[in-house]
Scaffold this active site. Structure first.
Site, short mmCIF file in Angstrom:
data_model
loop_
_atom_site.label_atom_id
_atom_site.label_comp_id
_atom_site.label_asym_id
_atom_site.label_seq_id
_atom_site.Cartn_x
_atom_site.Cartn_y
_atom_site.Cartn_z
N THR A 163 0.86 -1.20 0.00
CA THR A 163 0.00 0.00 0.00
C THR A 163 0.89 1.24 0.00
O THR A 163 0.65 2.20 -0.73
CB THR A 163 -0.94 -0.01 1.22
OG1 THR A 163 -1.57 -1.28 1.29
CG2 THR A 163 -1.98 1.09 1.11
N LYS B 115 7.92 13.40 21.48
CA LYS B 115 8.09 14.37 22.57
C LYS B 115 6.77 14.68 23.27
O LYS B 115 6.69 15.57 24.08
CB LYS B 115 8.69 15.67 22.01
CG LYS B 115 10.09 15.49 21.45
CD LYS B 115 10.70 16.82 21.03
CE LYS B 115 10.41 17.13 19.59
NZ LYS B 115 11.05 18.37 19.12
N1 CP Z 1 -2.53 -5.35 0.86
C1 CP Z 1 -1.86 -4.58 1.73
O1 CP Z 1 -2.43 -3.67 2.35
O2 CP Z 1 -0.53 -4.83 1.81
P1 CP Z 1 0.51 -4.09 2.77
O3 CP Z 1 0.04 -4.37 4.18
O4 CP Z 1 1.83 -4.67 2.45
O5 CP Z 1 0.41 -2.62 2.48
#
Ligand code: CP
Ligand code: ASP
Length: 333
Positions: free
Chosen positions: A65, A93
């Site tokens: 993603t 912080k």
């Molecule tokens: N499909 C998906 O959201 O993959 P990632 O978690 O690698 O982003």
């Protein structure tokens, strides 16, 4: 829910997308994919949004993603900045999440966020709606509740896979795995309501079955569904099986130990039982529920899902920034 005629701003929940908007977005995605094939087309895409900046706030792990959004931005000329580890920002912080978010929004034109917190994307959008310079929030996965852009790429993959066979309408889609805690199966199930005569089959052990809230929602919206823990009884009825991973990271006391992968996985035996024209999907990353040997079968669609994810995110950004009219004609590019 906004309809397809209203401009897209925040992207928070799959239910924002009605059928017209889904069809429109899929059409635009295909147009962009075609354009990007030629050097001229790719260059034209790059000139669309070089004046925009995006923030990738990914404080929950992600590979595809994150990378697909980053590359989608770059394909459009959008410059990106990122925070992937809150211990490197002033949150460490003690700065509140709200103040941090407001700070990000001072520098960028869109915030794409993946977070552990359920509902955090919506909370962020509410905050944006109260300030002088609001920027769109795009939910790239929030806790166990939603992953709307994954659902969009899944719809696009399903539509492409069933092209010439009526698309998603009339299909039977199975969802298998940790349906209780996985946000991808939830988000895609909501979108299946937008299609005619779709049947959903939720395949999981009782303790990992799809949440009651979603099942009630489907029933209330006239979607046919069934729940089962017998994978082998359903395989030959499916047009698609959407396989999901055990969400171990949400365990509070060893729940995952109860999951029996021998009964809920796809390998050679299950492939043999699936119809010839069916497809196997998975949001990835995979665990033992999907044998890597399935990759060689033409029905395996998960690597295409990944790639489709980048293109649909390009289309989404084009919609958010309202530059569709500036796209060159695919024929001439
Ligand atoms: N499909 C998906 O959201 O993959 P990632 O978690 O690698 O982003
Ligand atoms: N990558 C998907 C998600 O972030 C699926 C998964 O991790 O199981 O929800």
């Amino acid at each position: 829910m906004s309809d397809s005629s209203s401009p897209l701003f925040h992207v928070l929940d799959p239910r924002q997308f009605d059928r017209r908007r889904l069809d429109d977005l899929c059409g635009l995605t295909t147009r962009i994919r075609q354009l990007a094939k030629s050097r001229l087309g790719a260059r034209a895409l790059q000139t669309l949004l070089p004046h925009k900046r995006a923030m990738l706030y990914f404080t929950q792990p992600s590979t595809r993603t994150y990378l697909s959004f980053e590359n989608a931005c770059h394909l459009l000329g959008i410059r990106t900045t990122e925070i992937r580890d809150p211990s490197t920002s002033s949150e460490f912080k003690g700065e509140s999440f709200e103040d941090s978010l407001r700070t990000f929004s001072s520098y960028v034109d869109v915030i794409i966020m993946r977070t552990w917190g359920e509902g955090l994307a919506r909370h962020s959008a509410d905050l944006m709606d109260r300030i002088r310079r609001p920027v769109p929030i795009v939910n790239a996965g929030s806790g166990q509740d939603a992953h709307p852009t994954q659902a969009l790429l899944d719809v696009y993959t399903l539509e492409r896979s069933f092209e010439g066979r009526g698309g998603i309408d009339g299909k039977t889609i199975g969802f298998m795995g940790d349906l209780k805690r996985g946000r991808t199966a939830r988000s895609l199930s909501y979108l299946m309501e937008r299609y005619r005569d779709v049947r959903l089959v939720f395949i999981a052990p009782e303790a990992f079955q799809m949440g009651r809230d979603l099942l009630d929602w489907l029933a209330g919206h006239g979607v046919h569904y069934s729940c089962t823990d017998r994978l082998h009884d359903t395989l030959d009825t499916l047009d698609a099986i959407y396989v999901t991973r055990l969400q171990k990271e949400y365990d509070t006391g060893g729940e995952s130990d109860e999951f029996d992968h021998r009964r809920f996985s796809i390998g050679a035996r299950e492939l043999a039982a699936l119809p010839e024209g069916s497809i196997v999907m998975h949001p990835l990353p995979r665990g033992p529920e999907l044998d890597p040997r399935v990759d060689d079968d033409p029905r395996a669609m998960y690597w295409r899902q990944e790639r489709n994810g980048m293109w649909i995110r390009v289309a989404l950004l084009v919609k958010i920034f309202g530059v569709e009219e500036d796209l060159p004609d695919g024929q001439r590019a």
